[in-house]
Design an enzyme around this catalytic site. Structure first.
Site, PDB file in Angstrom:
ATOM      1  N   GLU A   9      44.944  41.877  31.988  1.00 52.58           N
ATOM      2  CA  GLU A   9      45.150  41.447  33.491  1.00 52.58           C
ATOM      3  C   GLU A   9      45.247  42.821  34.153  1.00 52.58           C
ATOM      4  O   GLU A   9      45.805  42.786  35.361  1.00 52.58           O
ATOM      5  CB  GLU A   9      46.054  40.630  33.510  1.00 52.58           C
ATOM      6  N   GLY A  10      44.641  44.020  33.880  1.00 54.45           N
ATOM      7  CA  GLY A  10      45.019  45.087  34.428  1.00 54.45           C
ATOM      8  C   GLY A  10      46.349  46.101  33.934  1.00 54.45           C
ATOM      9  O   GLY A  10      47.288  45.313  33.927  1.00 54.45           O
ATOM     10  N   PRO A  21      34.042  47.341  25.347  1.00 54.53           N
ATOM     11  CA  PRO A  21      34.741  48.527  24.639  1.00 54.53           C
ATOM     12  C   PRO A  21      34.810  50.221  25.701  1.00 54.53           C
ATOM     13  O   PRO A  21      35.759  50.829  25.345  1.00 54.53           O
ATOM     14  CB  PRO A  21      33.755  49.005  23.452  1.00 54.53           C
TER      15      PRO A  21
END
Length: 407
Positions: free
Chosen positions: A386-387, A144
């Protein structure tokens, strides 16, 4: 020299998946989105059908088959073949490639960091799915309060005899609820940053390891995304990826993180597939409703918009293939992987937006353009997971600057 021509087997795979996507997956795409699941019967049938297309390289990439000694004159095609398949499946429905049984995103860190015994144990279990139950693996990094800032993970781990005790929460984990095991990243000390990180394979049913909520998402609704909760979760020491020796330097964690260099182009290829679907939809809509050759300013603007969409998507695809070519040649590709991810997510998002605008005021109405509306919902996450796109641009700039003698 980079070779962009497809091999015979890759071409056959591409054609087979295009046919499957058009005649089987697309017709059930909206039902899967509404029902929030991909039928298990389809997944099993697809795996049986795709057997003939799986070379040793593909099996290594998707199933964890041990790497064979490769003839240097015949470079691997595993990564490039995977992105070809990913684009075609995402063109049909992006939830399909994410929902495929197998170790999934958990495979690269196990393969890169695991001991021979760990690879055999955790990857070998996926070889019997043709006759046995379907199985999934998962990758648990995001928290989170720590997504793009990987160094900020707070899930803790401490050694207690022959076990490690893990406490924390992971969120947005693809196939996390049904995975037979998940690679979980934790830290021995948050103040150490990446130097304190450890990677564990946590198996389903481990005491203290529970599935939290299954997310109700805007897009990719047919793919499961779960919260994972670890409360005094006792993980056997043999499940620490690479063993304790691997973490006496930063290389253990950095090796696991390098798996992004393989997975980011894969995600980028899926984005290109969604963008291509929206582009082709808008193109066909224009063919049916407009005569672009007429000297009308609005028609000229539509033609320019279509050309721009196509140009961006083609550039993104070429970046994907360059990144995967380098990966298959075992050449460092961190910059190229981030370039492909940043370019594809942005190009595909703009493709979906422009396609809706081209279709006019009714572009977002499910009754008339249900698939286009679905793709618009699906594509947003491809500039996030994934970024994020912003993080990719940071990675790219750092790689560029690091190669300059002066700045």
């Amino acid at each position: 020299m980079i070779e962009f021509a497809l091999s015979k087997k890759q071409h056959e795979l591409k054609e087979a998946l295009q046919s499957l996507g058009r005649h089987v997956i697309r017709p059930m795409s909206l039902d899967m989105d509404r029902n929030k699941e991909v039928p298990e019967s389809f997944l099993r049938n697809f795996m049986m059908m795709s057997r003939g297309f799986r070379s040793d390289d593909i099996a290594e990439f998707s199933e964890g088959t041990p790497r064979k000694e490769r003839d240097p004159s015949k470079p691997s095609e595993a990564n490039r073949t995977a992105v070809i398949a990913a684009e075609e499946l995402a063109w049909a429905d992006a939830a399909i490639p994410l929902s495929m049984p197998g170790p999934g995103l958990g495979a690269p860190p196990v393969r890169a960091t695991g001991t021979p015994e760990q690879k055999k144990r955790f990857l070998g279990m996926f070889r019997d799915m043709d006759t046995g139950p379907l199985k999934w693996g998962a990758y648990g990094l995001t928290e989170p309060g720590a997504g793009s800032d990987v160094a900020g993970i707070r899930t803790s781990c401490r050694k207690d005899g022959a076990h490690w005790v893990l406490n924390g929460r992971k969120c947005y984990i693809t196939n996390g609820g049904r995975a037979v095991w998940t690679v979980i990243f934790a830290t021995v000390d948050p103040s150490l940053g990446r130097a304190g990180h450890r990677a564990f394979v946590v198996e389903k049913g481990t005491p203290g390891f529970e599935v939290g909520k299954i997310e109700d998402k805007m897009g990719l609704r047919a793919n499961e995304t779960a919260e994972l909760v670890l409360e005094d979760c006792r993980v056997p020491e043999e499940n620490l990826l690479g063993g304790e020796e691997a973490y006496r330097s930063k290389e253990g964690f950095m090796t696991a993180m390098k798996t992004f260099d393989n997975t980011r182009p894969l995600v980028a290829a899926m984005a290109v597939g969604i963008g291509r679907a929206a582009y082709e939809y808008a193109r066909d809509f224009v063919k049916q409703n407009y005569v672009l050759g007429r000297p009308i300013p609005r028609y000229a603007a539509i033609a320019e918009k279509l050309a721009k969409i196509g140009r961006r998507l083609e550039a993104a695809r070429l970046l994907v293939h360059r990144a995967t070519y380098l990966a298959d040649m075992n050449i460092p590709n961190a910059k190229e992987a981030s370039m492909s991810k940043a370019a594809a997510g942005q190009a595909a998002t703009l493709a979906c937006i422009d396609a809706i605008e081209i279709c006019g005021a009714h572009g977002t109405l499910q009754a008339e353009h249900a698939l286009l509306e679905k793709w618009f919902r699906d594509i947003k996450v491809y500039d996030i997971f994934e970024g994020t796109g912003n993080i990719q641009r940071v990675v790219i700039s750092k790689r560029i600057v690091s190669n300059l003698k002066s700045f």
